[in-house]
Enzyme design. Structure first.
Site, PDB file in Angstrom:
ATOM      1  N   ASP A  14      60.479  64.033  17.978  1.00  0.00           N
ATOM      2  CA  ASP A  14      60.618  65.424  17.299  1.00  0.00           C
ATOM      3  C   ASP A  14      61.591  66.489  18.299  1.00  0.00           C
ATOM      4  O   ASP A  14      61.439  66.113  19.697  1.00  0.00           O
ATOM      5  CB  ASP A  14      59.302  66.017  17.561  1.00  0.00           C
ATOM      6  N   ASP A 108      64.509  67.746  11.772  1.00  0.00           N
ATOM      7  CA  ASP A 108      64.197  67.499  13.375  1.00  0.00           C
ATOM      8  C   ASP A 108      63.075  66.653  13.641  1.00  0.00           C
ATOM      9  O   ASP A 108      62.832  66.477  14.929  1.00  0.00           O
ATOM     10  CB  ASP A 108      63.836  68.985  13.946  1.00  0.00           C
ATOM     11  N   GLU A 109      62.503  65.751  12.634  1.00  0.00           N
ATOM     12  CA  GLU A 109      61.796  64.786  13.360  1.00  0.00           C
ATOM     13  C   GLU A 109      61.810  63.729  12.381  1.00  0.00           C
ATOM     14  O   GLU A 109      62.110  63.638  10.949  1.00  0.00           O
ATOM     15  CB  GLU A 109      60.189  65.378  13.254  1.00  0.00           C
TER      16      GLU A 109
END
Length: 366
Positions: A14, A108-109
């Site tokens: 993350d 983003d993860e």
């Protein structure tokens, strides 16, 4: 865990305050300052906040006006989604150096299954550390990671030592970790559910574990079964490299509240055009259209219609949305309209998942 369950080594990576961190990286003048991506203007909403801003209580999905009130020094920055996508692709390229089993959740993860990996490294913890170091060296951003035996625990663990940290929950530590965990930290337990659990004396994983399956089914509906199994460390969902898209949505917040359906038609047409463009780009179509209406008092209403056929054409989407708009009288003036398409032609029927009992006996290198 019991020997008949598949044992996996899962990493959840993350990125730390991704949008805001990209803006600070690209503009050195913003480094160390409280910034909010989006949120500018009278009706703006914060998309992301830097850690400097979060100290003041600023967070994503917060109204820009409230964010500015909480943090008078807050700097609002216009989002640059093309740039975020570009950076995200660089990060994913690093992931693929270790495994092809990468399941992105957003820009983003992502989840990585490194049970068998391209480096032949038996330690998922060391792989996560190496990945985070490479992201910092090659991209210039920090990331956090959670490492454990399944996706649920890995995701919870990734938030444990943020920012720029990682947490490993070994197989023999799983049950104790979950028992001591604040119920608010359980992925899938939202604010409303947490409050309901508090009222019923459920504050930690241990409290949740004391409740029977029947009790959880009765009090939390379909989610009850999910809570029953995750607190026992059971979550058998595999890392899926090609995640099936389940819905597409677009919405618009208006600079002024709209009081009549007539004034909303032009806005609705633009939203329908955007949804159609996304559907065609993704080469999918949907049967269920949902109209989202947020009123000036922030109450939310949805109206849905399922068609007997798949649609992606703008005109058909618009006509269906207009029908829903005129379906009943508006409760108040409107500040936001949105359209989502679900029941897509990419969805497959799932086979029922077989749950198995768990006992923590297994040890292996993590």
């Amino acid at each position: 865990m019991s020997n008949d369950l598949p044992i996996r080594k899962i990493i959840h990576v993350d990125m730390d305050a991704f949008y805001a961190s990209v803006e600070q990286m690209d503009n050195p003048e913003l480094k160390g300052k409280a910034i909010a991506v989006g949120g500018g203007g009278k009706r703006g909403v914060v998309s992301a906040a830097s850690y400097e801003a979060r100290k003041f209580g600023v967070k994503s999905a917060m109204a820009g006006r409230l964010a500015a009130k909480l943090c008078p020094e807050l700097i609002f920055v216009r989002p640059h989604f093309e740039r975020y996508t570009e950076i995200s692709k660089k990060i994913r390229k690093i992931f693929y150096d270790y495994t092809d089993l990468v399941e992105p959740l957003s820009l983003d993860e992502a989840y990585l299954d490194v049970t068998k990996n391209k480096k032949g490294n038996p330690s998922a913890s060391l792989i996560a550390k190496e990945i985070r170091e490479r992201i910092l060296d090659e991209v210039g951003l920090t990331a956090s990671a959670g490492i454990s035996i399944n996706k649920f625990i890995a995701k919870v663990a990734s938030d444990y030592n943020k920012p720029n940290g990682q947490k490993t929950v070994n197989p023999e530590e799983v049950l104790e970790f979950l028992e001591q965990l604040d119920i608010r930290k359980f992925y899938g337990v939202g604010k409303v559910t947490a409050e309901k659990m508090y009222q019923k004396g459920i504050f930690t994983g241990m409290d949740l574990k004391q409740k029977s399956l029947e009790y959880l089914d009765e009090n939390f509906g379909k989610s009850g079964r999910y809570y029953y199994y995750i607190v026992r460390g059971i979550h058998n969902s595999e890392v899926k490299p090609h995640r099936t898209r389940k819905s597409l949505a677009a919405e618009r917040t208006f600079s002024e509240n709209l009081s009549s359906e007539v004034f909303m038609l032009e806005k609705l047409e633009r939203i329908a055009e955007e949804i159609s463009r996304r559907l065609l780009k993704s080469k999918v179509a949907g049967k269920t259209l949902t109209l989202k209406i947020k009123y000036s008092d922030f109450t939310l209403q949805t109206r849905s219609k399922t068609l007997p056929y798949y649609i992606s054409d703008k005109d058909v989407i618009l006509e269906t949305a207009k029908g829903l708009l005129y379906q009943e009288k508006l409760n108040n003036s409107v500040r936001l309209l949105g359209i989502s398409m679900s029941n897509l032609n990419t969805e497959k029927k799932k086979k029922p998942e077989v749950k198995k009992s768990v006992s923590v006996q297994l040890r292996f290198e993590f």
